[in-house]
Design an enzyme around this catalytic site. Sequence first.
Site, PDB file in Angstrom:
ATOM      1  N   LYS A   1      -4.388 -10.804  -6.737  1.00  0.00           N
ATOM      2  CA  LYS A   1      -5.539 -11.059  -5.871  1.00  0.00           C
ATOM      3  C   LYS A   1      -6.753 -10.236  -6.311  1.00  0.00           C
ATOM      4  O   LYS A   1      -6.596  -9.083  -6.708  1.00  0.00           O
ATOM      5  CB  LYS A   1      -5.147 -10.669  -4.441  1.00  0.00           C
ATOM      6  CG  LYS A   1      -6.150 -11.011  -3.388  1.00  0.00           C
ATOM      7  CD  LYS A   1      -5.737 -10.445  -2.043  1.00  0.00           C
ATOM      8  CE  LYS A   1      -5.973  -8.958  -1.974  1.00  0.00           C
ATOM      9  NZ  LYS A   1      -5.924  -8.379  -0.627  1.00  0.00           N
TER      10      LYS A   1
ATOM     11  N   LYS B   1     -10.805  -5.151  -3.497  1.00  0.00           N
ATOM     12  CA  LYS B   1     -11.792  -4.078  -3.526  1.00  0.00           C
ATOM     13  C   LYS B   1     -11.299  -2.856  -4.282  1.00  0.00           C
ATOM     14  O   LYS B   1     -12.067  -2.071  -4.774  1.00  0.00           O
ATOM     15  CB  LYS B   1     -12.100  -3.652  -2.072  1.00  0.00           C
ATOM     16  CG  LYS B   1     -12.985  -4.625  -1.345  1.00  0.00           C
ATOM     17  CD  LYS B   1     -13.193  -4.231   0.113  1.00  0.00           C
ATOM     18  CE  LYS B   1     -12.059  -4.691   0.981  1.00  0.00           C
ATOM     19  NZ  LYS B   1     -12.374  -4.767   2.408  1.00  0.00           N
TER      20      LYS B   1
ATOM     21  N   LYS C   1       0.816  -1.215   0.000  1.00  0.00           N
ATOM     22  CA  LYS C   1       0.000   0.000   0.000  1.00  0.00           C
ATOM     23  C   LYS C   1       0.850   1.265   0.000  1.00  0.00           C
ATOM     24  O   LYS C   1       0.441   2.296  -0.534  1.00  0.00           O
ATOM     25  CB  LYS C   1      -0.940   0.025   1.214  1.00  0.00           C
ATOM     26  CG  LYS C   1      -1.888  -1.168   1.244  1.00  0.00           C
ATOM     27  CD  LYS C   1      -3.340  -0.755   1.196  1.00  0.00           C
ATOM     28  CE  LYS C   1      -4.165  -1.803   0.489  1.00  0.00           C
ATOM     29  NZ  LYS C   1      -5.147  -2.480   1.215  1.00  0.00           N
TER      30      LYS C   1
HETATM   31  P1  TYM Z   1     -10.211  -7.069   4.093  1.00  0.00           P
HETATM   32  O1  TYM Z   1     -11.349  -6.138   4.306  1.00  0.00           O
HETATM   33  O2  TYM Z   1      -9.165  -6.683   3.140  1.00  0.00           O
HETATM   34  O3  TYM Z   1     -10.774  -8.466   3.657  1.00  0.00           O
HETATM   35  C1  TYM Z   1     -11.800  -9.110   4.414  1.00  0.00           C
HETATM   36  C2  TYM Z   1     -11.593 -10.605   4.381  1.00  0.00           C
HETATM   37  O4  TYM Z   1     -11.665 -11.084   3.035  1.00  0.00           O
HETATM   38  C3  TYM Z   1     -10.514 -11.827   2.725  1.00  0.00           C
HETATM   39  N1  TYM Z   1     -10.191 -11.633   1.292  1.00  0.00           N
HETATM   40  C4  TYM Z   1     -10.062 -12.613   0.407  1.00  0.00           C
HETATM   41  N2  TYM Z   1     -10.168 -13.949   0.510  1.00  0.00           N
HETATM   42  C5  TYM Z   1      -9.985 -14.680  -0.609  1.00  0.00           C
HETATM   43  N3  TYM Z   1      -9.680 -14.143  -1.817  1.00  0.00           N
HETATM   44  C6  TYM Z   1      -9.563 -12.801  -1.972  1.00  0.00           C
HETATM   45  N4  TYM Z   1      -9.282 -12.279  -3.167  1.00  0.00           N
HETATM   46  C7  TYM Z   1      -9.756 -11.971  -0.829  1.00  0.00           C
HETATM   47  N5  TYM Z   1      -9.710 -10.638  -0.631  1.00  0.00           N
HETATM   48  C8  TYM Z   1      -9.975 -10.445   0.686  1.00  0.00           C
HETATM   49  C9  TYM Z   1      -9.428 -11.270   3.633  1.00  0.00           C
HETATM   50  O5  TYM Z   1      -8.362 -12.157   3.815  1.00  0.00           O
HETATM   51  C10 TYM Z   1     -10.203 -11.024   4.904  1.00  0.00           C
HETATM   52  O6  TYM Z   1     -10.336 -12.212   5.659  1.00  0.00           O
HETATM   53  N6  TYM Z   1      -7.339  -6.279   8.018  1.00  0.00           N
HETATM   54  C11 TYM Z   1      -8.539  -6.953   7.615  1.00  0.00           C
HETATM   55  C12 TYM Z   1      -9.729  -6.585   8.477  1.00  0.00           C
HETATM   56  C13 TYM Z   1      -9.496  -6.801   9.921  1.00  0.00           C
HETATM   57  C14 TYM Z   1      -9.440  -8.062  10.578  1.00  0.00           C
HETATM   58  C15 TYM Z   1      -9.192  -7.759  11.953  1.00  0.00           C
HETATM   59  C16 TYM Z   1      -9.562  -9.386  10.138  1.00  0.00           C
HETATM   60  C17 TYM Z   1      -9.290  -5.834  10.857  1.00  0.00           C
HETATM   61  N7  TYM Z   1      -9.116  -6.418  12.073  1.00  0.00           N
HETATM   62  C18 TYM Z   1      -9.065  -8.783  12.888  1.00  0.00           C
HETATM   63  C19 TYM Z   1      -9.432 -10.401  11.097  1.00  0.00           C
HETATM   64  C20 TYM Z   1      -9.187 -10.095  12.444  1.00  0.00           C
HETATM   65  C21 TYM Z   1      -8.837  -6.557   6.183  1.00  0.00           C
HETATM   66  O7  TYM Z   1      -8.506  -5.491   5.746  1.00  0.00           O
HETATM   67  O8  TYM Z   1      -9.552  -7.451   5.493  1.00  0.00           O
END
Ligand code: TYM
Length: 327
Positions: free
Chosen positions: A194, A197, A111
Amino acid sequence: MDRILSGIKPTGQLTLGNYIGAIKNFSRVQYDGEPFLFIADLHALTLPIDPEVLRKNSRDVAAYYLAAGLDPKHSTIFLQSDVSTHSELAIILQNYLYMGELSRMTQFKDKSQKMKEEAIGLGLFAYPVLMAADIVLYDAKRIPVGEDQVQHVELARDLVKRFNNRYGEVLTMPRAEVAKVGKRIMSLSDPTKKMSKSEPKGDIYLSDSLEVMRKKIMSAVTDLGHEIKYDPENKPGISNLMTILSSLSGKSFEEIEKEFEGKGYGDFKRAVADAVVKEMEPFKAKYEEIVASGLVDKVLEEGAKKAYDASKVVLTRVQKAVGLYRK
Ligand code: TYM
């Protein structure tokens, strides 16, 4: 019952990757434990975002949770910013994570890569500190995430080890749980990247119409040859579509290979599109119903109260351990 904890950052339109790697998984495991599932809106502030967009996205994530079948009577669903213990704990924990390890985080490197140093917010750098606070705040043992978040969970594990070595058994050791199939859904236009979003091209958004979803799959980049075979190295496009099909239909890669023996990419893509539409049609209808019902606000309000009570116990334990608590 073990506690389960996870969250989604409301930064953009949720993708099929978020659905398969996270949301669907949450609803699959919810009754195996006591889930705390939240919307990581404080994390969304780590990169510039329009306030109205953030507000809308946050409620959308909650509606998607409910549409996927998360049961608010059983699963605690809440907004991270509604529960002040997250921020309070992060301020304490920032003293136990170090600059070196934070600067090695892949997400931070990705990022910040294209940003000027003067423009990188401290919050982006300290992102895993808040995430570690989220994780340890509920004594959760199970953290279901997609593959890209495993490194952050590992860092939270390092923190727990370090903290407990110093203060005794204060924090519960968490563990990342990654789905066998679907832990990393790739972009349809570039299957070496990947699905995310913030990468609009070739990604299926949960807000896309069923037609658009179908079109995107039919025009997904495929590989040389014509065989339907799971081989991520040499056939990343087909393997990605197979992963999508397998995680939505429950069919194994071998079953899919057999089913499409002698058939072409066109037939295969149609089957993937059918599976996506079959899954998304009721899900999207449920989402619309939930948005119209006004249920989201009520769920978030109740969830915040439950989350606060549960997390206050752990925060107090930490405050006592480090010497901030007077009694
Ligand atoms: P975020 O919002 O980027 O993604 C949310 C969840 O979706 C999964 N994910 C995917 N899985 C499979 N293929 C993909 N292309 C894909 N893109 C996203 C991510 O691995 C995630 O599980 N930092 C985290 C949010 C967060 C969090 C936490 C998660 C904040 N605190 C504590 C677990 C525990 C995030 O930005 O996820």
